[in-house]
Every structure is written in C-alpha cells, then in structure tokens.
Design a protein around this motif. Structure first.
Motif, PDB file in Angstrom:
ATOM      1  N   ILE A 199      -0.255 -24.664  20.198  1.00 20.47           N
ATOM      2  CA  ILE A 199      -0.253 -23.317  20.725  1.00 20.47           C
ATOM      3  C   ILE A 199      -1.014 -23.377  21.915  1.00 20.47           C
ATOM      4  O   ILE A 199      -2.340 -23.676  21.841  1.00 20.47           O
ATOM      5  N   GLU A 200      -0.395 -22.941  23.073  1.00 20.97           N
ATOM      6  CA  GLU A 200      -0.984 -22.743  24.368  1.00 20.97           C
ATOM      7  C   GLU A 200      -0.969 -21.337  24.771  1.00 20.97           C
ATOM      8  O   GLU A 200       0.068 -20.875  25.088  1.00 20.97           O
ATOM      9  N   ILE A 201      -1.915 -20.672  24.838  1.00 21.18           N
ATOM     10  CA  ILE A 201      -2.104 -19.295  25.379  1.00 21.18           C
ATOM     11  C   ILE A 201      -3.439 -18.889  25.981  1.00 21.18           C
ATOM     12  O   ILE A 201      -4.407 -19.257  25.783  1.00 21.18           O
ATOM     13  N   THR A 202      -3.020 -18.015  27.150  1.00 24.83           N
ATOM     14  CA  THR A 202      -4.123 -17.445  27.757  1.00 24.83           C
ATOM     15  C   THR A 202      -4.599 -16.118  27.233  1.00 24.83           C
ATOM     16  O   THR A 202      -3.766 -15.417  26.950  1.00 24.83           O
ATOM     17  N   THR A 203      -5.747 -16.189  26.708  1.00 19.34           N
ATOM     18  CA  THR A 203      -6.332 -14.864  25.845  1.00 19.34           C
ATOM     19  C   THR A 203      -6.558 -13.935  26.995  1.00 19.34           C
ATOM     20  O   THR A 203      -6.652 -13.977  28.045  1.00 19.34           O
ATOM     21  N   ALA A 204      -6.008 -12.564  26.117  1.00 22.39           N
ATOM     22  CA  ALA A 204      -5.986 -11.380  26.910  1.00 22.39           C
ATOM     23  C   ALA A 204      -7.704 -10.903  27.304  1.00 22.39           C
ATOM     24  O   ALA A 204      -7.713 -10.598  28.743  1.00 22.39           O
ATOM     25  N   LYS A 205      -8.430 -11.123  26.645  1.00 25.98           N
ATOM     26  CA  LYS A 205      -9.795 -10.540  26.822  1.00 25.98           C
ATOM     27  C   LYS A 205     -10.655 -11.296  27.669  1.00 25.98           C
ATOM     28  O   LYS A 205     -11.096 -10.817  28.677  1.00 25.98           O
ATOM     29  N   LYS A 206     -10.539 -12.484  27.573  1.00 31.43           N
ATOM     30  CA  LYS A 206     -11.411 -13.692  28.454  1.00 31.43           C
ATOM     31  C   LYS A 206     -10.687 -14.072  29.449  1.00 31.43           C
ATOM     32  O   LYS A 206     -11.166 -14.894  30.323  1.00 31.43           O
ATOM     33  N   ARG A 207      -9.237 -14.052  29.325  1.00 31.08           N
ATOM     34  CA  ARG A 207      -8.434 -14.969  30.470  1.00 31.08           C
ATOM     35  C   ARG A 207      -8.746 -16.260  30.283  1.00 31.08           C
ATOM     36  O   ARG A 207      -9.130 -17.113  31.394  1.00 31.08           O
ATOM     37  N   ARG A 208      -9.035 -16.896  28.963  1.00 32.39           N
ATOM     38  CA  ARG A 208      -9.498 -18.364  28.869  1.00 32.39           C
ATOM     39  C   ARG A 208      -8.378 -18.853  28.147  1.00 32.39           C
ATOM     40  O   ARG A 208      -7.461 -18.182  27.477  1.00 32.39           O
ATOM     41  N   ARG A 209      -8.010 -20.152  28.487  1.00 30.00           N
ATOM     42  CA  ARG A 209      -6.815 -20.898  27.874  1.00 30.00           C
ATOM     43  C   ARG A 209      -7.249 -21.367  26.543  1.00 30.00           C
ATOM     44  O   ARG A 209      -8.218 -22.213  26.393  1.00 30.00           O
TER      45      ARG A 209
END
Length: 213
Positions: free
Chosen positions: A85-95
């Motif tokens: 799974i590859e996703i950019t997190t909403a809170k920290k904008r980290r991949r």
C-alpha cells in the motif's frame, strides 16, 4: 463541538462542516492502549463483516482513521514479493509504504468488483466522514463487551508494536507508519519501557551482531 457539528453534517442538517481539520487544544498519550489478539479475533468473528473489515484494515496497516477512510484499490501496488500500500497520510503529508499482509490481502481480494473504497458502510456506500468508521467500531466494541477504553485509533499502536516484535528496524517502522525516524524512536523507547522483556530480545540481537563483526 466537532462531534456535534459532525452529527448535524452527517444527517444533512448542516450544509458545511467548518470545524473539520481544526486541531485539538489538548494532547493525550494512549501509547500503552493496544488491542489484544483475543480482542481482535473476537471482534472479527462476531461483528458484521463491514465493521470487522475496518478493524482488520486498521491493525494490519496502522493507518489513521482519516487515511483508512480514503483507502482505495488505487493505493495498492504489485511488487515482485506480493503487494504493498502506498498512500500519502492526510495529517503529516508523509508517504506511508505498507506491505500487504496475508490478512490484509484477503480483505482486498474480498472487495467487490467495481468498488474502489476498501471500507464502506452496511449499504456498500462510503461513510459520510472518517468519524463514521470509529463510531461503528465503538458501537460493536460495546455490543461485544470489549474494553470501553479501546478506540479505532489505538489499532495504530497495535500495528506498530507488531512491527517491533517482528524485528523491524526503526527506519522500516517509520516508513510503514508514515512517521519521522524521531517519532518511531519515541514509540520504541516507550514500548521497551512498558515491556522490559523486550531487552532480552535486544540483547540477543546485539550479541548476534557482535559475533558477526
């Protein structure tokens, strides 16, 4: 106040949710609160499938509820070893790059053809807000008489703990959880302090490393 506004917005009684994304004015430390394997197993066995899928996805990926809400088939990538799974997190904008485990793979494979979002409500529709995921998990937690202190968000620490016990390195944990290396270090330090028996495993790793030098 956010819960009150969310209540009205979810029921179309308010046209907008102006408090979404407003940061909380307090901080709480729930690092020591984890879902046990028995609690996860009971939840999966007894809760409706659409609800148990939420907890499975949370404990297998370690994603925050907001990221779980967005999680879709578009975030799944094939690799020579399987899937991730590859996703950019909403809170920290980290991949965040997360390996798809066997349990998570079964959840993905069981997603109906044509449905993009992995987690939907009982009608197969996307939850109105990310809070809907936590609310339905809390409802069935109470129905099954599981510890009331547990929340969906605590599945995140559960996932990180499993990575640590599996022998993952700090950078690997940071990558999978979408954390900074500093944050991953803090979690590991806390867990070792809470579970002194971890020092035995660390000692074995140190001795093995020194023998191979």
């Amino acid at each position: 106040m956010q819960k009150i506004v969310s209540f009205g917005y979810d029921r179309s009684e308010l046209p907008d949710h102006h408090l979404r994304g407003v940061k909380a004015v307090y901080k709480s430390n729930r690092a020591e609160i984890l879902w046990t394997l028995d609690e996860i197993g009971r939840f999966e066995e007894c809760a409706p499938e659409y609800v148990s899928r939420i907890l499975i996805a949370a404990t297998e990926t370690g994603l925050r509820p907001g990221d779980l809400w967005h999680l879709s088939t578009f975030h799944i990538r094939k690799t020579p070893q399987g899937r991730r799974i590859e996703i950019t997190t909403a809170k920290k904008r980290r991949r965040a790059v997360i390996p798809v485990t066997e349990r998570m793979g079964r959840l993905i494979d069981a997603t109906l053809i044509g449905r993009e979002r992995l987690l939907t409500n009982s009608r197969g529709e996307v939850f109105a807000t990310e809070n809907g995921l936590g609310d339905v998990v809390a409802k069935w937690r109470d129905n099954l008489k599981i510890r009331k202190v547990l929340r969906l968000y605590d599945a995140r620490g559960t996932a990180a703990t499993r990575l640590l016990l599996a022998g993952a390195e700090i950078r690997e944990i940071a990558t999978a959880m979408g954390w900074s290396v500093k944050r991953a270090n803090e979690v590991i330090e806390f867990y070792v302090a809470m579970h002194p028996d971890m020092t035995d495993q660390l000692l074995a790793k140190i001795e093995s490393f020194e023998r191979n030098m």
